[in-house]
Each structure stands twice: as C-alpha cells, then as structure tokens.
Design an enzyme around this catalytic site. Structure first.
Site: not given
Ligand code: GLN
Length: 305
Positions: A64, A67, A189, A241, A259
């Site tokens: 993420s 993003k 994505y 988050y 993650v």
């Molecule tokens: N690729 C992961 C997902 O879509 C990314 C989530 C993350 O890093 N928090 O669940």
C-alpha cells in the site's frame, strides 16, 4: 542532520532486541515467503545526508505504500478535479473495509484505503495509454532512475485470493464510480501493489514530498507546492488506516505503511525515512517499524508538531 547516524544506530539496536509481537501478512500467500527477521532502515535528506542500517538494500513488497505514488501520478494529471471521485477524510476503518462505501454511495473516504486506490487505478487507466509502463516510468524517474519493477509472483499470488478487492471494485462500479472494466482495474491495482523496492529506493523516491513537490534528482516539478502539502496532509491523517491517529500521536510525521512491512515517513523540508520489518501489528502496520519511528522522532526531537 548532525547526530542522526548515532540516533539511527542506537534506536535500531534497541528495537532489534524487542520481542516482535507482530505477524507476517498471510492473506497474500507469496508474502509468507519472506524472512520475518529482516529489518532495515534508510534516511535520506534534502541536504543529502544519507544513512542506512540493517537490510536497507534488499527489495521487499511495498504494497500500500504504492498508493501514494499512484495518487501522485493521478493528481499531477487531473489536479483538484480528482476529489470529485474520492474524499480526503480518515476512514477510521481497516484498509480493506467495505462498510462505509454503502452510505457514501461508492465514493471512497480517501485514496489510501483499498477502495480509494482502486478508484485511482481506474482514473489512471482512463487517462494513460500505456498505463502500466507509464506508471513504472513515473516511479523510476522519482527514484532517480533506479531499477524498479512490478513482481509478477506477488501480483499473481494476490490476484488468486483478492476476493475483498474484487468485491470493493464491483461495489464501487455499481455506484458508477468505476469507468473501466473491473477486471482490468483490479489487474492494474494488483500490479501497483506488487512493486518491489528497497529502503534506499523508497526513501529516494519519496524525497519529492519533502521537497515541495520537486523531484530532487532532475529538478522537475512533479506536484505543485500546494499539492505536495496536501499529499503530506493526507499521509498524516489517512496513511495508517485506523491507526493514523496513533501514528500522528507517537511519531508526528506524515507517513504510509504497507502489508509487506514497510513504512515511509516524510519530514517536509528535511528528510524521508523508510523502515522495513515484515511482522505486522493487528492494524496491518509493521510492529517494529512503528516502534522504530516513534523512538527515532523522540530521540531526534524533530517532528512536524
Ligand atoms: N495489496 C494489499 C491489498 O489490497 C495492500 C494492502 C496494504 O498494504 N495495506 O489488500
């Protein structure tokens, strides 16, 4: 930046010795193949101070953290009109939550939860011809020309189990906030999430957000000064988050986690610091990464507050 090397050494040793109460993300099968003991840190500053410790040259799955990069590209193309498709409010829910989308009628709360990043992928597909390569080139340029790539292994692994993201994308589409075919949007994505970078590469790539939106490697204005401020504001309020408040409280810097166990934190006007340790706390953020950054900003007494 004097004394930062000593602080990194001390805090690194202290956090390395802590019992890691986190767990490696297991919902993406391929992520489980990483050595959970890896621990790396790298700091790079506007004044060209650079210092790394541990496994800072090794590539990992940035997940993420990407993003921020996909939003930066979309923001640089569309400007403020982007905010008609998604919000700028902290969600207070987990990164893959479906709950608010129903009441918010398919407008994700912010670009750093999965729902928001899926909308950003859709925007990039609509606005770029060769979107996969153009996004990659955008990131490579920001990094100063480093060999950054998607991981086919990670993307394939996530694609095979990405049921929640499939649900999110279809749900948003049902409200009319996805223009393209959901399978194409999800495919992109998952590729974006699969980017692999080292702590050095991440720190160098994020430096433009500490530099008023200017890429320090080629002096190109990637985002306006105001857009760069807004990116940092979003990272501060939404980067972790439902642990964003805690990160602001304990670390005091804009940041973004993934993650894969990476965290990038930006001190606008000063530096970028990246930490990688794969085991995650219950909120999906690196257990040791959070501890390291809290102790680092405490010791250095430098935060934006
Ligand atoms: N690729 C992961 C997902 O879509 C990314 C989530 C993350 O890093 N928090 O669940």
């Amino acid at each position: 930046m004097e004394g930062f090397d000593r602080i990194i050494e001390e805090v690194f040793a202290e956090v390395k010795a802590i019992n890691d109460l986190g767990e490696v993300a297991s919902y993406i099968p391929e992520l489980l193949n990483v050595d959970a003991q890896k621990f790396g840190v790298y700091l790079t500053s506007i004044s060209e101070f650079k210092y790394g410790k541990g496994n800072f040259t090794e590539k990992f799955s940035i997940q993420s953290i990407s993003k921020v990069l996909s939003l930066s590209l979309a923001y640089s193309i569309l400007g403020e009109s982007i905010w008609s498709r998604l919000g700028v409010e902290p969600s207070g829910t987990s990164y893959n939550s479906l709950i608010q989308l129903e009441t918010d009628r398919g407008i994700p709360r912010n670009p750093f939860i999965n729902a928001g990043a899926i909308v950003i992928s859709d925007i990039l597909i609509s606005n770029l011809k060769d979107y996969k390569n153009e996004f990659l080139n955008f990131v490579r340029k920001l990094s100063g020309g480093k060999p950054i790539d998607y991981s086919n292994k990670i993307a394939t692994s996530e694609r095979s189990v990405g049921y929640r993201n499939v649900a999110l994308c279809n749900f948003i589409k049902s409200f009319g906030n996805i223009e393209n075919d959901p399978s194409e949007v999800l495919d992109f994505y998952f590729d974006i999430c699969s980017l692999e970078m080292s702590c050095i590469e991440l720190s160098e790539t994020f430096l433009f957000l500490a530099n008023n939106g200017i890429n320090p490697h080629n002096n190109e204005q990637v985002l306006t000064k105001s857009q760069s401020k807004r990116m940092n504001a979003l990272m501060q309020t939404c980067g972790f988050y439902d642990e964003s408040g805690e990160f602001a409280f304990k670390v005091g810097l804009p940041g973004k986690s993934g993650v894969g166990g990476g965290i990038v934190a930006v001190h606008p006007g000063h530096y970028v610091i990246t930490v990688w340790s794969p085991k995650l706390n219950r909120k999906g953020n690196s257990f040791k990464g959070m501890q390291f950054l809290e102790k680092f900003t405490t010791e250095s007494t430098l935060s934006i507050f």
